[in-house]
Scaffold this motif. Sequence first.
Motif, PDB file in Angstrom:
ATOM      1  N   TYR A 223      41.226  42.369  43.660  1.00 15.34           N
ATOM      2  CA  TYR A 223      40.911  42.837  42.363  1.00 15.34           C
ATOM      3  C   TYR A 223      39.374  42.854  42.041  1.00 15.34           C
ATOM      4  CZ  TYR A 223      40.076  37.766  42.103  1.00 15.34           C
ATOM      5  OH  TYR A 223      39.792  36.345  42.586  1.00 15.34           O
TER       6      TYR A 223
ATOM      7  N   CYS B  28      36.110  42.614  39.455  1.00 19.37           N
ATOM      8  CA  CYS B  28      35.819  41.766  38.249  1.00 19.37           C
ATOM      9  C   CYS B  28      34.949  42.975  37.322  1.00 19.37           C
ATOM     10  CB  CYS B  28      34.573  40.662  38.422  1.00 19.37           C
ATOM     11  SG  CYS B  28      33.985  40.027  37.171  1.00 19.37           S
TER      12      CYS B  28
ATOM     13  N   CYS C  56      36.631  35.410  38.997  1.00 14.55           N
ATOM     14  CA  CYS C  56      35.681  36.141  39.997  1.00 14.55           C
ATOM     15  C   CYS C  56      34.903  34.699  40.677  1.00 14.55           C
ATOM     16  CB  CYS C  56      34.798  36.702  39.021  1.00 14.55           C
ATOM     17  SG  CYS C  56      33.185  37.696  39.769  1.00 14.55           S
TER      18      CYS C  56
ATOM     19  N   GLU D 275      34.475  34.645  35.804  1.00 15.11           N
ATOM     20  CA  GLU D 275      35.134  35.096  34.681  1.00 15.11           C
ATOM     21  C   GLU D 275      36.528  35.351  35.156  1.00 15.11           C
ATOM     22  OE1 GLU D 275      34.422  35.433  31.574  1.00 15.11           O
ATOM     23  OE2 GLU D 275      32.423  35.564  31.349  1.00 15.11           O
TER      24      GLU D 275
ATOM     25  N   CYS E 256      39.536  37.581  35.842  1.00 14.34           N
ATOM     26  CA  CYS E 256      39.777  38.884  35.766  1.00 14.34           C
ATOM     27  C   CYS E 256      41.429  39.410  35.651  1.00 14.34           C
ATOM     28  CB  CYS E 256      39.298  39.337  37.369  1.00 14.34           C
ATOM     29  SG  CYS E 256      37.511  38.734  37.799  1.00 14.34           S
TER      30      CYS E 256
ATOM     31  N   GLU F 240      42.178  42.732  33.374  1.00 15.91           N
ATOM     32  CA  GLU F 240      40.868  43.131  32.814  1.00 15.91           C
ATOM     33  C   GLU F 240      40.275  44.335  33.756  1.00 15.91           C
ATOM     34  OE1 GLU F 240      40.245  41.939  29.684  1.00 15.91           O
ATOM     35  OE2 GLU F 240      41.586  40.383  29.763  1.00 15.91           O
TER      36      GLU F 240
ATOM     37  N   PRO G 240      38.214  46.934  35.112  1.00 12.96           N
ATOM     38  CA  PRO G 240      36.587  47.292  35.222  1.00 12.96           C
ATOM     39  C   PRO G 240      36.420  48.636  35.163  1.00 12.96           C
ATOM     40  CG  PRO G 240      37.873  47.214  37.495  1.00 12.96           C
ATOM     41  CD  PRO G 240      39.030  46.978  36.546  1.00 12.96           C
TER      42      PRO G 240
END
Length: 207
Positions: free
Chosen positions: A15, A17, A43, A50, A52, A67, A69
């Motif tokens: 993933y 961030c 992350c 945070e 993600c 979330e 990016p």
Amino acid sequence: MNFRVLVDLKRIVAYICPFCSNMSSKSLSIFNFSGKDKVQLICPTHGCHETCVTIAEKHDKYKFDIECPICGDNHSYTTTKENFWNKPLLTYKCPVAGIDVFFAGEKDLVENMLNENTDMFSDILDEFDDDDSDISFNLIYSIIERLHALQESHNISCACGSEDIELNIINGNIILTCLQCKKSKAIETTEETLTRLLNAKAIIIGK
């Protein structure tokens, strides 16, 4: 849940961030979900940490809250548990930009997808490094959104007749490439381009 149909109870997830743009991967096993309501993918970058991606169990399914990016929104996707543990590769795209932002599956396949998408994602980030980053983001986001809308309505095609068109970002320009005959068309990321695209009814590569 029928464990007899499961081949591998371990998956690699990858993933990006949305806060620091770091690309991360993590190994998940069936035991990560044991006794937990949610699995959070954090992350690992020092000073960031945070959340993600959040994965929640819902009966025989997993719900992914990602979330994004690219556009900054939260995107939700659902798949069966059997699909998650059995399918060699799962990818989820930003629905606006059409760019993969989450990957899960076998280690080699996930790593290959990361390598293929790293250059595109880096090019997008490079557009946001100057003092006008907010303007650049809004502009490229709007152009990609319009191109995606045209493609969804079958209004991007090639002179050869194919609608199998790939979108990439190279040197600040958006490149549309026909996957059948390899013809391409460069779309400049300017305000004038956005105005033309908003008024355009179709794009034909090779004309």
